[in-house]
Design a protein around this motif. Structure first.
Motif, PDB file in Angstrom:
ATOM      1  N   LEU A  52       0.803  -1.218   0.000  1.00 54.42           N
ATOM      2  CA  LEU A  52       0.000   0.000   0.000  1.00 54.42           C
ATOM      3  C   LEU A  52       0.843   1.280   0.000  1.00 54.42           C
ATOM      4  CD1 LEU A  52      -2.892   0.988  -0.056  1.00 54.42           C
ATOM      5  CD2 LEU A  52      -2.959   0.868   2.424  1.00 54.42           C
ATOM      6  N   PHE A 115     -14.223   3.418   6.555  1.00 57.41           N
ATOM      7  CA  PHE A 115     -12.814   3.217   6.894  1.00 57.41           C
ATOM      8  C   PHE A 115     -12.024   2.737   5.680  1.00 57.41           C
ATOM      9  CE2 PHE A 115      -9.369   0.412   8.162  1.00 57.41           C
ATOM     10  CZ  PHE A 115      -8.650   1.214   9.029  1.00 57.41           C
ATOM     11  N   LEU A 116     -12.630   1.852   4.899  1.00 56.88           N
ATOM     12  CA  LEU A 116     -11.968   1.317   3.699  1.00 56.88           C
ATOM     13  C   LEU A 116     -11.575   2.449   2.754  1.00 56.88           C
ATOM     14  CD1 LEU A 116     -11.337  -1.367   2.113  1.00 56.88           C
ATOM     15  CD2 LEU A 116     -13.563  -1.067   1.041  1.00 56.88           C
ATOM     16  N   TRP A 117     -12.500   3.376   2.519  1.00 61.61           N
ATOM     17  CA  TRP A 117     -12.207   4.473   1.596  1.00 61.61           C
ATOM     18  C   TRP A 117     -11.244   5.491   2.202  1.00 61.61           C
ATOM     19  CZ3 TRP A 117     -12.927   6.237  -3.331  1.00 61.61           C
ATOM     20  CH2 TRP A 117     -13.591   5.371  -4.193  1.00 61.61           C
ATOM     21  N   ARG A 119      -8.888   4.827   4.053  1.00 59.75           N
ATOM     22  CA  ARG A 119      -7.555   4.208   3.995  1.00 59.75           C
ATOM     23  C   ARG A 119      -6.995   4.183   2.577  1.00 59.75           C
ATOM     24  NH1 ARG A 119      -3.162   3.591   4.983  1.00 59.75           N
ATOM     25  NH2 ARG A 119      -2.068   1.967   6.145  1.00 59.75           N
ATOM     26  N   LEU A 120      -7.877   4.073   1.583  1.00 60.82           N
ATOM     27  CA  LEU A 120      -7.410   3.811   0.218  1.00 60.82           C
ATOM     28  C   LEU A 120      -7.567   4.971  -0.754  1.00 60.82           C
ATOM     29  CD1 LEU A 120      -8.725   0.161  -0.358  1.00 60.82           C
ATOM     30  CD2 LEU A 120      -6.415   0.886   0.193  1.00 60.82           C
ATOM     31  N   TYR A 179     -12.498  14.273   3.027  1.00 58.89           N
ATOM     32  CA  TYR A 179     -12.069  13.091   3.771  1.00 58.89           C
ATOM     33  C   TYR A 179     -11.914  13.378   5.268  1.00 58.89           C
ATOM     34  CZ  TYR A 179     -11.032  11.531  -0.965  1.00 58.89           C
ATOM     35  OH  TYR A 179     -11.138  11.204  -2.296  1.00 58.89           O
ATOM     36  N   PHE A 183     -13.834  11.498   8.238  1.00 55.64           N
ATOM     37  CA  PHE A 183     -13.107  10.881   9.352  1.00 55.64           C
ATOM     38  C   PHE A 183     -13.681  11.353  10.689  1.00 55.64           C
ATOM     39  CE2 PHE A 183      -8.767  10.642  11.639  1.00 55.64           C
ATOM     40  CZ  PHE A 183      -9.091   9.413  12.180  1.00 55.64           C
ATOM     41  N   LEU A 297      -4.604  12.218   7.560  1.00 53.17           N
ATOM     42  CA  LEU A 297      -5.097  11.743   6.275  1.00 53.17           C
ATOM     43  C   LEU A 297      -4.282  12.242   5.096  1.00 53.17           C
ATOM     44  CD1 LEU A 297      -8.945  12.143   6.832  1.00 53.17           C
ATOM     45  CD2 LEU A 297      -7.614  10.053   6.892  1.00 53.17           C
TER      46      LEU A 297
END
Length: 389
Positions: A52, A115-117, A119-120, A179, A183, A297
């Motif tokens: 990642l 959380f997935l978004w 993080r990615l 974002y 968060f 972030l």
């Protein structure tokens, strides 16, 4: 986490409705898992690595079909995990589980899509089709779920619809590229929703105190209008508070307005002024929290919203404001009564998923306990007098 949580949902294996709800959640979660794993493979195909930090160092590395497809799959996974329309029904069904289990779900596991978004998102280059899906579906879910929540008589069902609406808002904010706000939303929702479920019995007491509530009075409307005007002027003068994004500014203005409308009409003038100032403090408070959380972030300055996305965002926010104000200010109007009638049943949007799940339940034959008919899987049996006491 999802597989382990399945055993908590079936804590009472003798209850057919609980087993049916767990099956529905299991199906949705497995489809979401397939989407996540497929997106990971597409990201590896685009970047040539599973690592990642190396993907993030690439900063998107341009657009490709694989990257765009990965954003769509991750958006679908987030919608499934966060109980968004039209697959939101599983969140209502799992109310069969004990209240502490519901608190765990609504305060933690339900946030996995967001959380997935969070993080990615650095692996994508600007606005993607996945962002568009989150913006539209998340926004529509937020509007519908918020209106339905206002019509529920069950405490836990009202909280479930509230969770669906809050998750819709969080995904809507991610679709806008906000974002840090998403968060902050995730953290705040986790804290307050866990408390809401564990203290849900207090709502019964509060409902008795509000039994004679006659609606919003004129002084409360004046408070709301005043807060909206002052908040709009502040954001117009200092657009950096919302990163210059019109949709986010509109959301904050609505937040200040809603808080001001909640000021009781019977409070004295000095107290009312103090409370109005507190509602306006939402603006600098958000700015402060944004400054504290944004370093975690990183920057998302490369995301520029297309005009269509901005228009869609404003239309969704306007629809939410119009529907809520109509129910709040004109609860006895013909339109409000009709809206209340349809919203009580959730607009029937979960029926397709229920039919599919019921068909699968009949095939497994493991959910019909002691000769129970499959058609009763989604009907909660009324409590006996002993259970009620």
């Amino acid at each position: 986490m999802s597989l382990s949580f399945h055993h908590l949902l079936t804590l009472y294996p003798q209850r057919a409705a609980a087993n049916a709800a767990a099956l529905q959640k299991f199906i949705i979660s497995r489809v979401g898992d397939v989407c996540v794993l497929s997106a990971v493979l597409l990201l590896q195909h685009h970047y040539g690595t599973f690592y990642l930090p190396e993907m993030m160092a690439g900063g998107g590395a341009g657009q490709s079909l694989a990257l765009q497809s990965a954003s769509v799959l991750l958006a679908i996974a987030a919608l499934l995990k966060c109980a968004q329309l039209p697959v939101h029904g599983w969140l209502l069904r799992v109310m069969e589980a004990p209240t502490p289990v519901s608190a765990l779900l609504h305060a933690g596991i339900i946030n996995l899509g967001g959380f997935l978004w969070l993080r990615l998102y650095p692996v994508f280059d600007g606005f993607t089709p996945g962002h568009g899906i989150l913006l539209v579906v998340g926004g529509v879910t937020a509007v519908v779920a918020a209106l339905v929540m206002m019509t529920q008589s069950s405490v836990k069902h009202s909280l479930a619809w509230s969770t669906s609406a809050q998750m819709g808002f969080m995904l809507f904010e991610i679709g806008l590229g906000a974002y840090t706000l998403a968060f902050l939303h995730l953290l705040a929702h986790s804290l307050y929703k866990a408390h809401s479920f564990l203290a849900s019995s207090r709502t019964v007491v509060a409902s008795h105190l509000l039994a004679g509530y006659a609606g919003v009075e004129r002084v409360q409307v004046i408070n709301g209008v005043l807060a909206a005007v002052v908040a709009a002027v502040i954001l117009w003068a200092v657009p950096a508070l919302v990163e210059g994004k019109l949709v986010l500014g509109t959301l904050l203005v609505l937040a200040c307005t809603a808080a001001a409308l909640g000021i009781p009409a019977w409070v004295k003038a000095p107290v009312r002024v103090s409370l109005l100032l507190c509602t306006l403090m939402l603006l600098p408070l958000y700015s402060l929290l944004h400054a504290l959380l944004s370093p975690a972030l990183g920057s998302a300055s490369n995301l520029v919203l297309p005009l269509a996305a901005q228009v869609a965002g404003l239309v969704i926010v306007a629809a939410l404001a119009a529907g809520s104000l109509m129910i709040l200010l004109k609860p006895q109007s013909r339109v409000s009564q009709a809206l209340h009638h349809y919203c009580c049943e959730g607009l029937g949007l979960d029926l397709p998923l229920n039919r599919v799940s019921a068909a699968l339940a009949r095939k497994t034959r493991g959910l019909s306990l002691s000769g129970a008919k499959p058609t009763n899987l989604y009907k909660v049996n009324p409590l006996s007098s002993g259970e009620r006491s």
